[in-house]
Design an enzyme around this catalytic site. Structure first.
Site, short mmCIF file in Angstrom:
data_model
loop_
_atom_site.label_atom_id
_atom_site.label_comp_id
_atom_site.label_asym_id
_atom_site.label_seq_id
_atom_site.Cartn_x
_atom_site.Cartn_y
_atom_site.Cartn_z
N HIS A 14 0.86 -1.20 0.00
CA HIS A 14 0.00 0.00 0.00
C HIS A 14 0.89 1.23 0.00
CE1 HIS A 14 -3.77 2.07 1.97
NE2 HIS A 14 -3.09 2.92 1.20
N HIS A 16 1.27 4.87 -2.35
CA HIS A 16 0.89 5.75 -3.47
C HIS A 16 2.17 6.40 -3.97
CE1 HIS A 16 -3.43 5.58 -2.29
NE2 HIS A 16 -2.90 5.36 -1.10
N HIS A 194 -9.61 1.25 -0.93
CA HIS A 194 -9.53 1.87 0.39
C HIS A 194 -10.94 1.79 0.99
CE1 HIS A 194 -5.75 3.38 -1.04
NE2 HIS A 194 -5.56 4.22 -0.04
N GLU A 197 -11.23 3.54 6.26
CA GLU A 197 -10.09 4.36 6.72
C GLU A 197 -10.66 5.42 7.65
OE1 GLU A 197 -8.14 6.55 3.56
OE2 GLU A 197 -6.51 7.24 4.86
N ASP A 275 1.86 4.01 2.88
CA ASP A 275 0.81 4.86 2.29
C ASP A 275 1.41 6.03 1.50
OD1 ASP A 275 -1.82 5.41 1.69
OD2 ASP A 275 -2.37 6.18 3.67
N ASP A 276 1.75 7.12 2.17
CA ASP A 276 2.31 8.32 1.52
C ASP A 276 3.52 8.77 2.35
OD1 ASP A 276 0.06 8.91 -0.50
OD2 ASP A 276 -1.00 8.67 1.40
N1 LIG Z 1 -4.54 7.51 2.68
C1 LIG Z 1 -5.20 7.76 1.56
N2 LIG Z 1 -6.53 7.58 1.53
C2 LIG Z 1 -7.21 7.83 0.42
N3 LIG Z 1 -6.67 8.27 -0.70
C3 LIG Z 1 -5.35 8.46 -0.72
N4 LIG Z 1 -4.53 8.88 -1.70
C4 LIG Z 1 -3.29 8.90 -1.21
N5 LIG Z 1 -3.29 8.51 0.06
C5 LIG Z 1 -4.56 8.22 0.40
ZN LIG Z 2 -3.68 4.81 0.70
#
Ligand SMILES: Nc1ncnc2[nH]cnc12
Ligand SMILES: [Zn+2]
Length: 332
Positions: A14, A16, A194, A197, A275-276
């Protein structure tokens, strides 16, 4: 424990790729491409990374992605992430990308996918890192837009293993994308979304029952439904949990309140992901370290989380076994 975390080979499921854009590269590309960004310097950027929920993050994340214009930009972005994989001993990665964020600005789909793909091919050649690409639909846009994106992806079907669903969750339930996920499945794509969350566990039921997904991204809200927990356990449905992200986006107020240990102890198939990472203060190893420093996570838990990352990957059984054997070897 930190030594164990560092030495274990891992898979990341996971991530991005746009969320791995570090401020240094953002500035470099802004200058090269003559794109204005609302920051004077790197310190300014870090200060802006102070989120109150998913949407406040997404606004900044989409603004950052504006600096990405050419195939080379996507190559550089991906290559920098690969170097982090090398540092963190991530030997297999499954990368999300958001084509609509780019095609909407006039960047060709082909430039995005080719840049990512070429960096991943070099990662395999130089470091032996294996990977897959998952294309996400932006859920704040319409299903019709998603259909158009799927149509564009068909020309690159061999490069894209699956489709996912991301962006603003609240008010954009999985049911909105039922038909496009059905078509994606018919085309042979794996499916992820997703769900749970920020939004409640009904979104997880929808993702399972209406989209027929193979993995849930996040899914931490499942804890509110005993019936759903039992089902996720029985099916060993993978949940790609992203602890740093959940803290930075205030899904949980503090690390101590994160529920990953409860999900794991219940017997769910959980993995740890970043994630990011450029926005959420760290890559995969930092996520593990934060868990260890804030929760009663044991060495056995770490081993289970790491093994789950390979078990849940979109790779064939032979490679799975080879990677699980590598984990065992690292433990000797
Ligand atoms: N945590 C996240 N939740 C939803 N969309 C995303 N796009 C990038 N990170 C995300
Ligand atoms: Zn994500």
């Amino acid at each position: 424990m930190i030594e164990l975390i560092k030495k274990l080979p891992k898979a990341e499921l996971h991530l991005h790729i746009e969320g791995s854009l570090e401020p240094e590269l953002m500035f470099r590309l802004a200058k090269k491409n003559d794109v204005k960004i609302p920051y004077e310097n790197i310190e300014d950027v870090r200060k802006a990374y102070n989120f109150t929920n998913l949407q406040t993050f997404l606004d900044i994340y989409y603004a950052g992605a504006n600096v990405l214009l050419t195939k080379d930009d996507f190559y550089d972005l991906t290559w920098e992430y690969i170097l982090k994989c090398v540092e963190d001993n991530v030997i297999h990665t499954e990368i999300f990308f958001d084509p609509q964020t780019h095609t909407e600005r006039g960047v060709p789909f082909e430039a995005v996918i080719t840049g990512i793909k070429e960096a991943l091919a070099d990662a395999k050649e130089k470091y032996g890192i294996t990977s897959c690409i998952i294309m996400c639909f932006l859920r704040h846009l319409s299903q019709e837009d998603a259909f158009e994106t799927l149509e564009q992806a068909l020309a690159f079907k061999d490069d894209i293993i699956g489709v996912g669903l991301d962006s603003s969750e609240l008010g954009n339930p999985p049911s909105k994308f039922k038909e496009v996920f059905k078509k994606a499945k018919e085309e042979g794509f794996k499916l992820v979304a997703h769900a749970g969350e920020e939004a409640d566990f009904s979104y997880i039921y929808e993702a399972l029952d209406l989209l027929n997904i193979n993995r849930i991204d996040h899914g931490v809200q499942s804890i509110k439904s005993p019936e759903l927990m039992q089902r996720l356990k029985d099916e060993q449905m993978p949940l790609t949990v992203c602890p740093n992200s959940n803290i930075e986006l205030k899904v949980f107020e503090t690390y101590k309140e994160h529920n990953i240990k409860e999900l794991l102890d219940y017997g769910l198939n959980i993995s740890v992901n970043s994630d990011d990472p450029a926005y959420f203060k760290g890559y995969v190893n930092q996520n593990f370290i934060n868990l260890y420093e804030n929760l009663p996570i044991t060495e056995d838990d770490v081993i289970t989380l790491v093994k789950n990352s390979f078990r849940s990957a979109f790779i064939d059984d032979e490679l799975k076994e080879a990677y699980l054997a590598k984990v065992d070897l690292a433990l000797q």
